[in-house]
Design a protein around this motif. Structure first.
Motif, PDB file in Angstrom:
ATOM      1  N   SER A 232      -1.344  -3.755  -3.193  1.00  0.00           N
ATOM      2  CA  SER A 232      -1.107  -5.073  -2.311  1.00  0.00           C
ATOM      3  C   SER A 232      -0.739  -4.527  -1.360  1.00  0.00           C
ATOM      4  CB  SER A 232       1.148  -5.683  -3.068  1.00  0.00           C
ATOM      5  OG  SER A 232       1.991  -4.284  -2.883  1.00  0.00           O
ATOM      6  N   ALA A 233      -0.179  -3.510  -0.630  1.00  0.00           N
ATOM      7  CA  ALA A 233      -0.400  -3.011   0.293  1.00  0.00           C
ATOM      8  C   ALA A 233      -1.816  -3.547   1.343  1.00  0.00           C
ATOM      9  CB  ALA A 233      -0.597  -1.091   0.955  1.00  0.00           C
TER      10      ALA A 233
ATOM     11  N   MET B 121       5.357  -7.394 -12.665  1.00  0.00           N
ATOM     12  CA  MET B 121       5.130  -8.399 -12.371  1.00  0.00           C
ATOM     13  C   MET B 121       3.924  -6.977 -12.016  1.00  0.00           C
ATOM     14  SD  MET B 121       5.590 -11.114 -12.527  1.00  0.00           S
ATOM     15  CE  MET B 121       4.374 -11.474 -11.582  1.00  0.00           C
ATOM     16  N   ASN B 122       3.363  -6.208 -12.028  1.00  0.00           N
ATOM     17  CA  ASN B 122       2.753  -5.065 -11.764  1.00  0.00           C
ATOM     18  C   ASN B 122       1.904  -4.889 -13.031  1.00  0.00           C
ATOM     19  OD1 ASN B 122       3.691  -4.335  -9.029  1.00  0.00           O
ATOM     20  ND2 ASN B 122       5.432  -3.567 -10.421  1.00  0.00           N
TER      21      ASN B 122
ATOM     22  N   ASP C 186       0.191 -12.594  -2.579  1.00  0.00           N
ATOM     23  CA  ASP C 186       1.155 -12.841  -2.707  1.00  0.00           C
ATOM     24  C   ASP C 186       1.937 -13.248  -3.702  1.00  0.00           C
ATOM     25  OD1 ASP C 186       2.185 -14.040  -0.892  1.00  0.00           O
ATOM     26  OD2 ASP C 186       1.917 -15.932  -1.254  1.00  0.00           O
ATOM     27  N   LEU C 187       0.996 -12.276  -4.855  1.00  0.00           N
ATOM     28  CA  LEU C 187       0.382 -11.853  -6.432  1.00  0.00           C
ATOM     29  C   LEU C 187       0.056 -10.832  -6.819  1.00  0.00           C
ATOM     30  CD1 LEU C 187      -0.895 -15.487  -7.582  1.00  0.00           C
ATOM     31  CD2 LEU C 187       2.023 -14.558  -7.353  1.00  0.00           C
ATOM     32  N   ALA C 188      -0.386  -9.742  -5.875  1.00  0.00           N
ATOM     33  CA  ALA C 188      -1.131  -8.776  -6.498  1.00  0.00           C
ATOM     34  C   ALA C 188      -0.118  -7.864  -6.605  1.00  0.00           C
ATOM     35  CB  ALA C 188      -2.034  -8.281  -5.220  1.00  0.00           C
ATOM     36  N   GLY C 189      -0.630  -7.324  -7.843  1.00  0.00           N
ATOM     37  CA  GLY C 189       0.806  -5.544  -9.002  1.00  0.00           C
ATOM     38  C   GLY C 189       0.147  -4.938  -8.014  1.00  0.00           C
TER      39      GLY C 189
ATOM     40  N   THR D 173       7.139 -10.444  -6.497  1.00  0.00           N
ATOM     41  CA  THR D 173       8.101  -9.618  -6.070  1.00  0.00           C
ATOM     42  C   THR D 173       7.124  -8.130  -5.755  1.00  0.00           C
ATOM     43  OG1 THR D 173      10.008  -9.918  -8.000  1.00  0.00           O
ATOM     44  CG2 THR D 173       9.721  -7.398  -8.025  1.00  0.00           C
ATOM     45  N   ALA D 174       6.070  -7.508  -6.256  1.00  0.00           N
ATOM     46  CA  ALA D 174       5.515  -6.352  -6.115  1.00  0.00           C
ATOM     47  C   ALA D 174       5.537  -6.152  -4.543  1.00  0.00           C
ATOM     48  CB  ALA D 174       4.350  -6.572  -6.664  1.00  0.00           C
TER      49      ALA D 174
END
Length: 631
Positions: free
Chosen positions: A217-218, A355-356, A401-404, A456-457
C-alpha cells in the motif's frame, strides 16, 4: 522552473541539520530537514492566506527567502559540511548491507519514475484533494468557500498545501505526486532511525527500511496524491523524536511537537495512532522519573509538545469550528460507528485484518471469505459499522485504494508475539514495548471508533510502517540470517505493485496501458475512463462559445469529479473563467460565494434552478449538462 527552490531548500536544510549537535548522521538530519520543509509550507500558507497572497509572487518570495536562510547559516562551514556529507554517504554505503540498500533504491527509483510520468489521477484527488487546491489558488486564500464536497473544507490540509506550492511554482501538476514519494523516503529514514534508537544493529536497521518501502500500500500510494504516506511519515517521526527525548538521547521536544502537529494537520486518522504513542511515553516517562522535579519537567515538556501541535493546526481548526462547530469534523460525515459493542469491535477487527489477506489465488481467497462470513454472520454488513454499504470481500488488488499487505501483516502478527516475549525476558528495550503498545491500542481504537471501509489497509499504513521495527527486532533475536531472504521475498512480492500498480502502472499488459504508452488525458481518467470524454465534451462546448464565460458554476454531487473541470476550462488557475459551486445545500452554503452568478453551469445534478436562478439546458450528454440562465 522555480519549483526547484523547494528541493534546494530541502538539501540546504539537510546539510545544516547534519552539522548540528545530536544529528546522529544522515537519517535524522533528513527527517528533520523534511519536517522543516513541511513546517515552512504550513506556516507560510496560513500567513499568506491572511493577506490573500497565496500566489505565485507570494510563494516565490517565501521560497527565495527560505532557500537563502540555510545557505547563509552554513556559508562559513560549507566546505566542512560538504566534506561531512560526502564522508557520511561513503560511510553509509560501506556499512549498510547491500541487498536491503539495493531493494530500497530499486523501489524508490521505480516509484519516482511512475510519479513523474503520471498525472494525478487518484479518485479522491479529483473530488477534493486537488479540487481544493484549485479553489485556494483561485481565491489566493485557504479560507472556506461554498462547496458541495465538504471534504474540501474540513479534512486536514497539509499534504495539499505542499502540492499547491509545487503546482504554483511549476505552473502545472507535474510534481503533485512527489509529496507522497518524498514522504516515503522520510518514513524509511525515520523507521531505520527508530531501529537504531532501540539498539538494533546496522543490518536490522537496513532490514526495517527495506520492509518499509516494500509495503504494497505504501508503494502504490507513493506515486499519487493521497496523503497516507505523508501521514505515516509524521506518525513515525512523532514516535522517533518522543523516544529520543524520553531516552535522553537528544533534546528533541520541538521536533516531537512539530511531528505531532503536522500529523494531525495531514490526516484525521493520525489522532488514533498518535494518542497511544503520546500516552505511552508520557505515562511511562512520568513513572520512571526519579524525582518530583523530573516529573514536573516532563509535564511541562508534554504541555509544550501539545502547544506546538495546536499552533500548527490553529488556523484549520478555527475555520472548522467557525463553520461546523467542531475543529475536526463537519458533523454529517458517516465514518464513525453508530454503536459500539463487542460484536461490532470484533467484526471490525476481523474485517480490517482480512483486507490484507488477498492472495490472488481465487479458491484460497473465496475460502477465506466464506470462513469470515460464517464467523461474523450479519455483522459482516452491519450498517452501523460499515461505511456506505461497502461490500466485504477478500481479493488481491494492486489498486492504490484496495491493495493489501499480505506478507507484512503475517510478519507483523508473528513479530508482535515474538517481540513481546523477548521484551519481557530482557525487560526492554523500552522503545520496543512502546511500539507494541502503540500498535495494539491503535488497531483497537480504529476498530472501536471508525466504520469498516474497503481501503482500511492504506488508512493503517502508519502502523505497518512503525511495525517494521518489530519485525527487525524479532528477526535479530530469532534468526538474523533470515533477514536477507525475507527482504528478497518481500521485494519479489512487491513487484506487481511497483510495475502494475493501478491507476498508475509502469508496464503495459494487454489492454492495460502503462504510463509511457498513453497521452495525459486517458491517464488522468484511469479510475473512471468513460468519464473523460463526457467532461471533455462539456468543456469543449463552453470553450467554443462566441462569448467566453467569465464565471462558470458547478452543480455536482458530494462525490463527483471536480478537478477535471478546472483542468479542462482553465489554462491559468488564477485566470478566467472563475469557477464556483452553486446550489450548495450543506453547511457551507452560509459562506460568501466565490464570485458573481455564473454565465454558464456545468451540472451533474438534476434540476434547473440553483440559488433562486432558473437555467435552461443548452448542451448535454449522458452524465454532464451545460446550462445558461434565462435572459
Amino acid at each position: 522552473m522555480l519549483a526547484v527552490l523547494i528541493p534546494i531548500t530541502l538539501f540546504a536544510a539537510w546539510l545544516w541539520h547534519l552539522g548540528r549537535p545530536g544529528s546522529n548522521g544522515l537519517r535524522i538530519a533528513f527527517v528533520r530537514a523534511t519536517i522543516t520543509i513541511f513546517a515552512a509550507v504550513a506556516i507560510s500558507t496560513e500567513l499568506l492566506s491572511l493577506v490573500h497572497a497565496v500566489s505565485f509572487v507570494g510563494f516565490v518570495a517565501v521560497w527565495t527567502a527560505l532557500s537563502v536562510i540555510p545557505i547563509l547559516l552554513i556559508r562559513n562551514d560549507l566546505r566542512d559540511l560538504a566534506e561531512l556529507f560526502v564522508s557520511s554517504v561513503r560511510q553509509a554505503a560501506k556499512d549498510v548491507p547491500r541487498i536491503p540498500s539495493a531493494v530500497v533504491l530499486a523501489v524508490l527509483s521505480v516509484t519516482l519514475v511512475v510519479a513523474l510520468a503520471s498525472p494525478p489521477n487518484t479518485y479522491d484527488s479529483h473530488t477534493y484533494h486537488l479540487a481544493r487546491v484549485m479553489h485556494w489558488i483561485q481565491n489566493a486564500s485557504v479560507s472556506d468557500y461554498p462547496t458541495a464536497i465538504l471534504r474540501q473544507l474540513y479534512q486536514p490540509p497539509l499534504a495539499e498545501y505542499a502540492i499547491m506550492h509545487l503546482q504554483v511554482l511549476s505552473g502545472s501538476d507535474r510534481f503533485a505526486n512527489i509529496v507522497q514519494w518524498i514522504s516515503l523516503i522520510g518514513t524509511a529514514a525515520a523507521v531505520s532511525s527508530i531501529a537504531y534508537e532501540v539498539g538494533l544493529g546496522r543490518r536490522s536497521q537496513a532490514f526495517a527500511a527495506a520492509l518499509t518501502v516494500t509495503v504494497p500500500s505504501a508503494i502504490v500510494q507513493a506515486t499519487g496524491t493521497q496523503n497516507d504516506v505523508v501521514a505515516a511519515f509524521f506518525v513515525v517521526s512523532f514516535f522517533l523524536f518522543f523516544l529520543r527525548s524520553v531516552n535522553g538521547r537528544g533534546s528533541d521536544w520541538i521536533w516531537t511537537g512539530a511531528a505531532l502537529g503536522m500529523a494531525l494537520m495531514t490526516k484525521s486518522t493520525t489522532f488514533l495512532y498518535c494518542f497511544p504513542i503520546g500516552l505511552f511515553f508520557a505515562v511511562t516517562g512520568f513513572l520512571i522519573a526519579d524525582h518530583r522535579a523530573d516529573r514536573l519537567l516532563l509535564v511541562r515538556r508534554v504541555a509544550f509538545i501539545l502547544i506546538v501541535a495546536a499552533a500548527f493546526n490553529f488556523g484549520h481548526f478555527a475555520r472548522n469550528y467557525s463553520l461546523f462547530g467542531s475543529p475536526v469534523s463537519s458533523g454529517d460525515d458517516e465514518v464513525r460507528n453508530r454503536r459500539i459493542n463487542a460484536s461490532i469491535i470484533g467484526a471490525n477487527l476481523t474485517r480490517n485484518f482480512a483486507m490484507n489477506l488477498g492472495t490472488g489465488i481465487t479458491p484460497v481467497d473465496e475460502a477465506v471469505e466464506r470462513s469470515i462470513r460464517k464467523v461474523l454472520g450479519k455483522e459482516i454488513s452491519n450498517p452501523d459499522s460499515t461505511w456506505m454499504e461497502n461490500e466485504f470481500d477478500v481479493r488481491f488488488s494492486t489498486h492504490e485504494d484496495l491493495a493489501g499487505n499480505l506478507l507484512h501483516v503475517i510478519l507483523l502478527t508473528a513479530a508482535i508475539g515474538i517481540a513481546a516475549f523477548f521484551a519481557r525476558r530482557e525487560r526492554g528495550p523500552f522503545g520496543i514495548i512502546g511500539i507494541i503498545f502503540s500498535m495494539v491500542v491503535g488497531i483497537v481504537l480504529f476498530a472501536i471508533l471508525l466504520k469498516w471501509q474497503l481501503w482500511t489497509a492504506r488508512l493503517q499504513l502508519p502502523l505497518f510502517s512503525l511495525g517494521t521495527v518489530l519485525v527487525a527486532f524479532a528477526a535479530e533475536r530469532v534468526s538474523p540470517r533470515g533477514m536477507i531472504p525475507i527482504t528478497l521475498v518481500c521485494f519479489v512480492f512487491a513487484m506487481p505493485f511497483m510495475l502494475a500498480g493501478e491507476p498508475r502502472r509502469l508496464i503495459s499488459m494487454g489492454e492495460r496501458r502503462g504510463v509511457f504508452s498513453e497521452q495525459r488525458t486517458p491517464k488522468l481518467y484511469k479510475n473512471l475512463p468513460d468519464l473523460g470524454p463526457l467532461y471533455a465534451g462539456a468543456a469543449g462546448f463552453i470553450r467554443q462559445r462566441k462569448n467566453p464565460p467569465t464565471t462558470v458554476g458547478i452543480a455536482i454531487e458530494f462525490n463527483d469529479f471536480e478537478y477535471p473541470i478546472w483542468e479542462l476550462l482553465k489554462d491559468d488557475p488564477t485566470g478566467a473563467p472563475l469557477i464556483r459551486h452553486i446550489g450548495v445545500t450543506n453547511a457551507s452554503k452560509a459562506l460568501k460565494p466565490e464570485g458573481p452568478a455564473p454565465d454558464l453551469v456545468i451540472a451533474t445534478r438534476t434540476g434547473n434552478v440553483f440559488d433562486g436562478i432558473s437555467y435552461r439546458e443548452v448542451w448535454k450528454n449522458d452524465v454532464v449538462r451545460v446550462l445558461e440562465p434565462f435572459r
